[in-house]
Design an enzyme around this catalytic site. Structure first.
Site, short mmCIF file in Angstrom:
data_model
loop_
_atom_site.label_atom_id
_atom_site.label_comp_id
_atom_site.label_asym_id
_atom_site.label_seq_id
_atom_site.Cartn_x
_atom_site.Cartn_y
_atom_site.Cartn_z
N GLN A 103 0.72 -1.25 -0.09
CA GLN A 103 -0.03 0.13 -0.17
C GLN A 103 0.86 1.21 0.03
OE1 GLN A 103 -2.99 -0.52 3.12
NE2 GLN A 103 -4.54 -0.77 1.54
N HIS A 283 -11.80 1.06 9.44
CA HIS A 283 -10.47 1.09 8.82
C HIS A 283 -10.32 1.06 7.34
CE1 HIS A 283 -8.87 -0.72 12.58
NE2 HIS A 283 -10.12 -1.57 12.66
N LEU A 284 -11.39 0.79 6.58
CA LEU A 284 -11.51 0.97 5.13
C LEU A 284 -11.56 2.46 5.00
CD1 LEU A 284 -11.90 0.50 2.36
CD2 LEU A 284 -14.52 0.37 2.70
N ALA A 285 -11.99 3.46 5.93
CA ALA A 285 -11.93 4.95 5.91
C ALA A 285 -10.55 5.43 5.74
CB ALA A 285 -12.67 5.56 7.05
N ASP A 286 -9.73 4.88 6.34
CA ASP A 286 -8.20 5.19 6.34
C ASP A 286 -7.60 4.82 5.00
OD1 ASP A 286 -8.22 5.85 9.12
OD2 ASP A 286 -7.58 3.85 9.66
N GLN A 287 -8.09 3.70 4.35
CA GLN A 287 -7.62 3.19 2.87
C GLN A 287 -8.18 4.12 2.00
OE1 GLN A 287 -5.14 1.01 3.70
NE2 GLN A 287 -6.11 0.61 5.96
N HIS A 308 -6.34 7.93 13.64
CA HIS A 308 -5.60 7.38 12.36
C HIS A 308 -6.22 8.42 11.20
CE1 HIS A 308 -3.41 4.32 10.35
NE2 HIS A 308 -3.20 3.81 11.53
#
Length: 344
Positions: A103, A283-287, A308
């Site tokens: 990533q 967690h997807l929000a971060d990605q 985060h």
């Protein structure tokens, strides 16, 4: 010469995401950066093997000049060169996350001069990192909707502490990036509970998926015994496929923790997601922050804005002419990105 962006690695949640985002953005924009206090918020501060591999992978892909690239270093200076497509192979040398290394460099390769293949050896299913399943089933389908042609293949599972796993991604340069809007997830279409077992008794996986089934009676069950000496390891996931996107929640078996406790951890996170009207999990929000910023437009909803997330936004806004706006509404936060007004 481009100005050097000074970054404080201790800002916000003080983790490795600050470094990974800075490396990606530096490669893409050509802007050098200096970072101090790397991972200052962690029990073992400084560069671990996974972070050092990400730095060296970025260095190789763009021919960067770098200072401070050694284990334990809390200072780094990175001056990028042009991004070069090609065949790359990197080994972490531990069970550190292959996915976090991928990533870091893949966003740069969306803007390379040709197609690329990147293979990374290390851990594929790690605590506190997206799993290979998350990358393949959740993240990449959303990237495809943005015009990004990237496909990751899991070569071999790798669990903590042994590692020994590998994943490879083939990526083509993107002609342009489209924005993405995820405001509502729509109806839930399918729920799948899956236990991966490597040198772990089969009954452990059976108990895990049975516990998840008690929480989610509609869930399909799948217990997979992995061959090839990639253990010991145990990963449990719950995949929720909705009209607008797929989400995946995972936990990992740890010695001394019961199968039921592992399953209840996954169930708690998934139930919290389903109880919220938000489209995207934490967690997807971060990605999504980096690809949406590179597209210059887009929006999504998430139950809360984590430290985060806010830290990642702050780093992105140092490199790109974009603005993120966060609005709280109806038990969720709407995150919107737009290009800065050229007059501002």
């Amino acid at each position: 010469m481009a100005r050097i962006i000074a970054l404080d690695g201790a800002q916000g949640e003080g983790g490795g995401q600050i470094l990974r985002s800075a490396l990606s953005l530096s490669m893409i924009t050509g802007q050098p950066f200096e970072m101090s206090g790397i991972r200052a918020g962690r029990a073992k501060p400084g560069l671990l093997r996974q972070h050092l591999t990400a730095v060296r992978a970025a260095t190789e892909i763009c021919g960067a000049q770098v200072n401070g690239d050694e284990l334990g270093s809390q200072q780094l200076r990175f001056t990028p060169g042009p991004i070069r497509g090609g065949e790359y192979r990197f080994a972490i040398g531990s069970a550190g996350s292959c996915m976090l290394v991928l990533q870091t460099v893949l966003p740069a390769l969306w803007f390379a001069d040709g197609s690329s293949r990147v293979e990374v050896h290390g851990g594929t299913h790690n605590q506190a990192a997206p799993s290979a399943d998350f990358i393949c089933r959740v993240w990449e389908p959303l990237l495809a909707r943005m015009g990004i042609n990237q496909r990751t293949t899991l070569i071999k599972h790798g669990f903590y502490p042994a590692g020994g796993g590998a994943a490879a991604t083939v990526v083509e340069p993107a002609a342009s990036l489209r924005g993405l809007t995820l405001i509502s997830r729509g109806e839930t279409r399918r729920i799948t509970a899956e236990a991966l077992l490597a040198s772990v008794p089969h009954h452990v996986g059976e108990r895990e998926v049975a516990t998840l089934e008690a929480h989610f009676p509609r869930a399909e069950k799948n217990v997979v015994a992995l061959e090839g000496g990639c253990g010991p390891g145990n990963a449990l996931s719950l995949m929720i496929q909705s009209e607008q996107l797929t989400e995946l929640f995972a936990a990992f078996g740890v010695k001394g923790t019961s199968a039921e406790a592992v399953a209840n951890q996954v169930a708690h996170e998934a139930r919290r997601y389903l109880a919220s009207p938000a489209a995207v999990g934490e967690h997807l929000a971060d990605q999504l922050i980096l690809p949406l910023a590179l597209a210059g437009e887009g929006a999504f909803t998430v139950a809360r804005a984590s430290a985060h997330l806010l830290t990642n936004i702050a780093v992105v806004e140092r490199f790109l002419p974009v603005t993120f706006n966060l609005e709280e509404a109806r038990e969720m936060v709407q995150v919107m990105v737009s290009k800065k007004d050229s007059g501002s």
